[in-house]
Design an enzyme around this catalytic site. Structure first.
Site, PDB file in Angstrom:
ATOM      1  N   GLU A  45       0.657  -1.324   0.011  1.00  0.00           N
ATOM      2  CA  GLU A  45       0.015   0.001   0.101  1.00  0.00           C
ATOM      3  C   GLU A  45       0.828   1.314   0.089  1.00  0.00           C
ATOM      4  OE1 GLU A  45      -2.702  -0.328   3.294  1.00  0.00           O
ATOM      5  OE2 GLU A  45      -3.122  -2.314   2.951  1.00  0.00           O
ATOM      6  N   ASP A  56      -4.737   9.759  10.528  1.00  0.00           N
ATOM      7  CA  ASP A  56      -3.428   9.272  10.764  1.00  0.00           C
ATOM      8  C   ASP A  56      -2.887   9.684  12.077  1.00  0.00           C
ATOM      9  OD1 ASP A  56      -2.534   7.488   8.655  1.00  0.00           O
ATOM     10  OD2 ASP A  56      -3.142   9.170   7.311  1.00  0.00           O
TER      11      ASP A  56
END
Lengths: 255, 393
Positions: A45, A56
């Protein structure tokens, strides 16, 4: 058959690695992909950075910021990936936030993915309803998989719907949290994983968020087709010894 | 044409809920319940009681005589600066805290730029005895020390946002991350008409008390509830949306939204979103935002921390695109001069945010008959440092 389908048909305990494009060095993107495949990664990824990555934690925020500061853009990323399929044979997903995709143009984005040999994407802040109405056709016409996330709070009906819309795998987030936190496999987490197993989804599943050790990876493999490692890998990258640090990191999971 | 939100959470091309799956349950819970809760009689009663006895509403609509003479129009100031805590922000935090209680939430988080929304949130949390965590950019913490102290005194924990550019947009990111990590017991009080649906609508509804009162007060004072112009400054756009709300469908009323031009729209130091922005997604909704060609959000600049935001709410984007409201910009210098002018002509020190709206009066021409309402969204106490430096006071 698509690279993703083939992978899940032929392999168990799939090890997927996330890393940020353009980090630590702007031009490291393709080298890291190649090194990861050689070190035993099954799936990649590649994150395209965004200035405001709300899902995040600190590690991926910092790598994204450094990458952007060094001049990374989506356009540049597709140039860097031009020779991807000469050097890497495992499936590759692009992962990032929706706004850069919108500015690039969704159709252009899909075409560019296909051109360089990217197999699908994960866009965490692209809602399912928008995807269905506006983007599904473009994605499918280009043969791209779009991977949706499921959390412990996602309702069974919604999981079914996600399973119906996906044609790669379902991404199970271990706990409701931003990236980069240690996975605590408590009774609740095991209940959640078991609940998903019992649903017998059409798609394979991968568990991500908080996987940073052999132990947590094995736990993921117990309940899903494999595990996804992101922050722990990004943290381990040593700009002075990229290949060495990748090898050392991957060895932990391949014992 | 509708200027309000549709059942999919959109205003024309703008709005929606662009959120990661981790936030879906929280936002969905809110979406399913907000109208029901707000419409409930006991909610309305408690909300209005607190607005009256605690906030001090209705806020006056003041005909500024000397200013009116200067500009050759009837200039009415909607005095949100007289609210408890000094700005319009508290209208929304009162509404959201009551809503959070009814959803059974025990913990409140908020983002803040200048600190006004943080103070308004910390205030209602103290009032209701709820835990409060406010995210604030590290740079803003340094430049808004008095508001940081107020929040702490009110019992809130102020957490510095150290990511990105360390200002309002990053504080918003941090608050969203907190919400992702605390999905069950926490309510996020967003301070402006931004964020995923239903936030822009919910905040607009709570702030709409501003125009609701204004219409009544105009009838009392002029016999006519249709002003010719309504002016308000826009960062994210909550005071403007509250000020416009009940005038939006009356197309005879001209709506003017004043953005922060910073050092000038073309200087690279500006927050004039409609001039510099493009359509895109920020903080959970599709709107207009300042960004690079690659879709990275650009850091804005304004002398006023409350307008220092790279986007506008989706309803504003819709009012802009449809032409229902006019979007203009005022520079730092023009705003500061207008702040001094109001102080010396009317004895009111305005927040620099509100001074942007006042400054636009200089650029308009009147015939002497027009009724003009300007939203004086906040008072200038928090800006004394900036005024002192600028005017060598």
């Amino acid at each position: 058959m698509s690279r993703i389908k083939e992978l899940f048909q032929n392999k168990k305990n799939i090890l997927s690695i996330y890393y940020t494009a353009g980090y630590p060095g702007l031009n490291d993107t393709i080298n890291i992909a190649e090194a990861l495949e050689q070190a035993g990664a099954d799936l990649l990824e590649i994150g395209f950075p965004y200035s405001d990555p709300v899902a995040d934690g600190p590690t991926i925020q910092a790598s994204s910021k450094q990458s952007l500061d060094q001049g990374m853009t989506l356009k540049l990323l597709f140039e860097q990936l031009k020779d991807l399929r000469k050097r890497v044979s495992i499936p590759v997903l692009l992962m990032g936030y929706v706004n850069p995709v919108l500015q690039f143009g969704v159709e252009n984005f899909c075409k560019a993915c296909v051109e360089v040999g990217v197999d699908g994407c994960i866009v965490p802040d692209l809602p399912m309803v928008e995807y269905e109405e506006l983007y599904q056709t473009v994605f499918e016409e280009n043969g791209l998989s779009n991977i949706f996330l499921v959390t412990p709070q996602t309702s069974p009906e919604r999981i079914r719907k996600i399973d119906g819309l996906t044609n790669g795998f379902v991404y199970l987030i271990s706990t409701s949290a931003t990236t980069g936190q240690q996975l605590q496999v408590s009774g609740n987490t095991e209940d959640y994983f078991s609940r998903i197993v019992d649903m017998k989804l059409n798609n394979p599943t991968m568990i991500g968020f908080g996987i940073n050790s052999k132990e947590t990876f094995d736990k993921a493999c117990q309940y899903a087709n494999g595990g996804i490692i992101g922050s722990a890998f990004v943290k381990a990258l040593d700009p002075n010894d990229l290949n060495g640090s990748i090898k050392t990191f991957m060895q932990k999971f391949k014992q | 044409m509708s200027y309000f939100v549709n059942d999919k959470g959109y205003y024309g091309d703008f709005g929606g809920a662009y959120i990661p799956e981790m936030l879906y349950p929280n936002v969905e819970e809110l979406r399913q319940n907000y109208l029901k809760i707000i419409g409930d009689e006991s909610f309305q009663q408690e909300f209005h009681q607190l607005l009256k006895d605690y906030v001090g509403r209705p806020s006056p609509l003041y005909l500024a005589k000397r200013l009116s003479e200067k500009y050759n129009a009837n200039i009415f100031l909607k005095r949100e600066d007289l609210n408890h805590t000094g700005a319009h922000k508290i209208n929304n935090t009162i509404g959201q805290i009551l809503l959070a209680e009814r959803l059974g939430k025990k913990r409140i988080i908020a983002e803040t730029g200048a600190g006004q929304h943080g103070v308004a949130t910390a205030t209602v949390c103290a009032l209701r005895g709820l835990e409060c965590v406010v995210y604030m950019g590290e740079i803003d913490i340094a430049r808004q020390a008095p508001n940081v102290a107020r929040m702490k005194m009110l019992g809130a924990k102020v957490v510095p946002a150290t990511s990105g550019s360390k200002t309002l947009k990053d504080a918003t990111n941090e608050a969203m991350r907190d919400w992702i990590n605390n999905p069950v017991d926490t309510h996020y009080i967003i301070g402006s008409v931004v964020g995923p649906h239903p936030y822009p609508d919910m905040v607009a509804i709570f702030q709409s008390i501003i125009s609701e009162e204004t219409k009544k007060q105009l009838i009392e004072q002029t016999g006519n509830d249709q002003p010719d112009y309504v002016l308000a400054c826009v960062g994210g756009g909550s005071n403007a949306m509250g000020m416009f709300f009940h005038f939006i469908e009356d197309e005879k009323v001209k709506l003017i939204a004043i953005e922060a031009g910073g050092k000038g729209v073309d200087t690279g130091f500006s927050a004039a979103t409609t001039f510099l922005g493009k359509e895109g997604v920020l903080h959970g909704s599709r709107s207009i935002l300042m960004q690079t060609e690659d879709g990275q959000v650009v850091e804005p600049h304004s002398v006023s921390a409350g307008l220092d935001y790279p986007g506008i709410g989706p309803q504003h984007a819709h009012l802009f695109k449809t032409g229902r409201a006019e979007y203009v910009s005022i520079t730092d210098d023009e705003a500061l001069q207008a702040g001094l002018l109001l102080t010396q002509m009317e004895g009111i020190i305005p927040a620099i945010e509100s001074a942007h709206a006042l400054a636009y009066l200089e650029k308009m021409t009147f015939t002497g008959k027009e009724n003009v309402v300007v939203c004086l969204s906040g008072r200038g106490d928090k800006d004394m440092d900036t005024y002192m430096k600028y005017f060598n006071l």
